[in-house]
Design a protein around this motif. Structure first.
Motif, PDB file in Angstrom:
ATOM      1  N   ALA A 268      59.912  51.315  65.653  1.00 37.11           N
ATOM      2  CA  ALA A 268      58.917  52.004  66.460  1.00 37.11           C
ATOM      3  C   ALA A 268      59.057  53.491  66.187  1.00 37.11           C
ATOM      4  O   ALA A 268      60.053  53.950  65.605  1.00 37.11           O
ATOM      5  CB  ALA A 268      59.114  51.693  67.947  1.00 37.11           C
ATOM      6  N   PHE A 269      58.076  54.247  66.626  1.00 39.42           N
ATOM      7  CA  PHE A 269      58.043  55.672  66.310  1.00 39.42           C
ATOM      8  C   PHE A 269      57.466  56.452  67.470  1.00 39.42           C
ATOM      9  O   PHE A 269      56.546  55.990  68.143  1.00 39.42           O
ATOM     10  CB  PHE A 269      57.181  55.914  65.057  1.00 39.42           C
ATOM     11  N   LEU A 270      58.019  57.625  67.699  1.00 44.55           N
ATOM     12  CA  LEU A 270      57.458  58.579  68.654  1.00 44.55           C
ATOM     13  C   LEU A 270      56.733  59.633  67.836  1.00 44.55           C
ATOM     14  O   LEU A 270      57.320  60.252  66.939  1.00 44.55           O
ATOM     15  CB  LEU A 270      58.563  59.237  69.473  1.00 44.55           C
ATOM     16  N   ILE A 271      55.452  59.839  68.139  1.00 44.97           N
ATOM     17  CA  ILE A 271      54.649  60.768  67.360  1.00 44.97           C
ATOM     18  C   ILE A 271      53.743  61.570  68.287  1.00 44.97           C
ATOM     19  O   ILE A 271      53.309  61.079  69.325  1.00 44.97           O
ATOM     20  CB  ILE A 271      53.819  60.008  66.297  1.00 44.97           C
ATOM     21  N   THR A 272      53.485  62.793  67.896  1.00 43.11           N
ATOM     22  CA  THR A 272      52.516  63.642  68.566  1.00 43.11           C
ATOM     23  C   THR A 272      51.595  64.210  67.502  1.00 43.11           C
ATOM     24  O   THR A 272      51.913  64.172  66.317  1.00 43.11           O
ATOM     25  CB  THR A 272      53.205  64.787  69.341  1.00 43.11           C
ATOM     26  N   ALA A 273      50.463  64.710  67.931  1.00 45.96           N
ATOM     27  CA  ALA A 273      49.563  65.430  67.030  1.00 45.96           C
ATOM     28  C   ALA A 273      49.563  66.918  67.368  1.00 45.96           C
ATOM     29  O   ALA A 273      48.906  67.709  66.700  1.00 45.96           O
ATOM     30  CB  ALA A 273      48.146  64.859  67.141  1.00 45.96           C
ATOM     31  N   CYS A 274      50.286  67.289  68.405  1.00 39.35           N
ATOM     32  CA  CYS A 274      50.266  68.664  68.913  1.00 39.35           C
ATOM     33  C   CYS A 274      51.008  69.631  67.992  1.00 39.35           C
ATOM     34  O   CYS A 274      51.942  69.257  67.293  1.00 39.35           O
ATOM     35  CB  CYS A 274      50.908  68.717  70.298  1.00 39.35           C
ATOM     36  N   ASN A 275      50.568  70.859  68.046  1.00 34.60           N
ATOM     37  CA  ASN A 275      51.265  71.984  67.409  1.00 34.60           C
ATOM     38  C   ASN A 275      51.694  71.687  65.971  1.00 34.60           C
ATOM     39  O   ASN A 275      52.887  71.696  65.656  1.00 34.60           O
ATOM     40  CB  ASN A 275      52.463  72.409  68.271  1.00 34.60           C
ATOM     41  N   PRO A 276      50.716  71.410  65.077  1.00 36.02           N
ATOM     42  CA  PRO A 276      51.046  71.102  63.685  1.00 36.02           C
ATOM     43  C   PRO A 276      51.947  72.170  63.057  1.00 36.02           C
ATOM     44  O   PRO A 276      51.750  73.370  63.277  1.00 36.02           O
ATOM     45  CB  PRO A 276      49.682  71.070  62.989  1.00 36.02           C
ATOM     46  N   ARG A 277      52.939  71.691  62.297  1.00 35.42           N
ATOM     47  CA  ARG A 277      53.937  72.566  61.651  1.00 35.42           C
ATOM     48  C   ARG A 277      54.612  73.505  62.654  1.00 35.42           C
ATOM     49  O   ARG A 277      55.016  74.610  62.313  1.00 35.42           O
ATOM     50  CB  ARG A 277      53.326  73.368  60.515  1.00 35.42           C
ATOM     51  N   SER A 278      54.680  73.064  63.902  1.00 36.88           N
ATOM     52  CA  SER A 278      55.311  73.831  64.990  1.00 36.88           C
ATOM     53  C   SER A 278      54.607  75.146  65.269  1.00 36.88           C
ATOM     54  O   SER A 278      55.196  76.075  65.808  1.00 36.88           O
ATOM     55  CB  SER A 278      56.800  74.068  64.702  1.00 36.88           C
ATOM     56  N   LYS A 279      53.342  75.221  64.925  1.00 39.84           N
ATOM     57  CA  LYS A 279      52.529  76.397  65.261  1.00 39.84           C
ATOM     58  C   LYS A 279      51.831  76.106  66.587  1.00 39.84           C
ATOM     59  O   LYS A 279      51.068  75.148  66.699  1.00 39.84           O
ATOM     60  CB  LYS A 279      51.494  76.667  64.167  1.00 39.84           C
ATOM     61  N   ARG A 280      52.104  76.938  67.581  1.00 40.01           N
ATOM     62  CA  ARG A 280      51.578  76.695  68.924  1.00 40.01           C
ATOM     63  C   ARG A 280      50.051  76.785  68.935  1.00 40.01           C
ATOM     64  O   ARG A 280      49.478  77.750  68.465  1.00 40.01           O
ATOM     65  CB  ARG A 280      52.154  77.700  69.916  1.00 40.01           C
TER      66      ARG A 280
END
Length: 165
Positions: free
Chosen positions: A55-67
């Motif tokens: 299983a995996f935890l994933i987000t789409a937020c803040n790509p490349r850690s750019k707010r």
């Protein structure tokens, strides 16, 4: 999070928050489970994902850690949810946070899904990393930035996604 360099000392600084994050998932029936990189997957989560499933935890937020703004992140999460729903995987909502800090980021726990699809989606949403869960193993940060490898020591808390072809 501010944008960080592609490699070098910034990589180590960026990894700290990933490793400090508590990944809270809402389980069926309303219970919650907390996952942490380097720790065993809780039994309550294994009951949901199965004893042999990854299983995996994933987000789409803040790509490349750019707010990004909350509105931009909400739109990205809606797109992510549409894509994983159309793939037919099991999906549970969650949130990532560091205790004592105001930052919160929505995430999804995906199970009954092919790892290649997950890698494709993580790259499509330009994520630096996601969290990989394998029953009986410690939870690991699955990293999508091959340039980071030279700046990191090997660790049981990390795994490397295959490079894109």
């Amino acid at each position: 999070m501010p944008e960080r360099p592609r490699s070098g000392p910034g990589v180590q600084a960026l990894l700290g928050p990933y490793l400090d994050t508590h990944y809270d998932v809402r389980l069926p029936g309303g219970a919650r489970a907390t996952l942490r990189c380097g720790q065993r997957v809780p039994d309550s989560v294994i009951e949901v994902i199965g004893r042999t499933s990854d299983a995996f935890l994933i987000t789409a937020c803040n790509p490349r850690s750019k707010r990004l703004s909350n509105a931009e992140n909400r739109l990205l999460m809606q797109r992510l949810l549409q894509q994983v729903n159309s793939a037919g995987c099991q999906c549970l909502p969650g949130v990532g946070h560091v205790p004592g800090e105001a930052w919160r980021e929505p995430l999804l726990l995906l199970s009954a899904i092919d790892v290649d699809f997950v890698d494709e989606v993580a790259r499509r949403f330009d994520q630096n990393a996601i969290v990989s869960l394998r029953p009986g193993q410690p939870t690991r940060l699955r990293i999508y930035r091959p340039c980071w490898r030279r700046d990191m020591a090997d660790s049981l808390r990390f795994e490397w996604a295959p490079e894109q072809r």
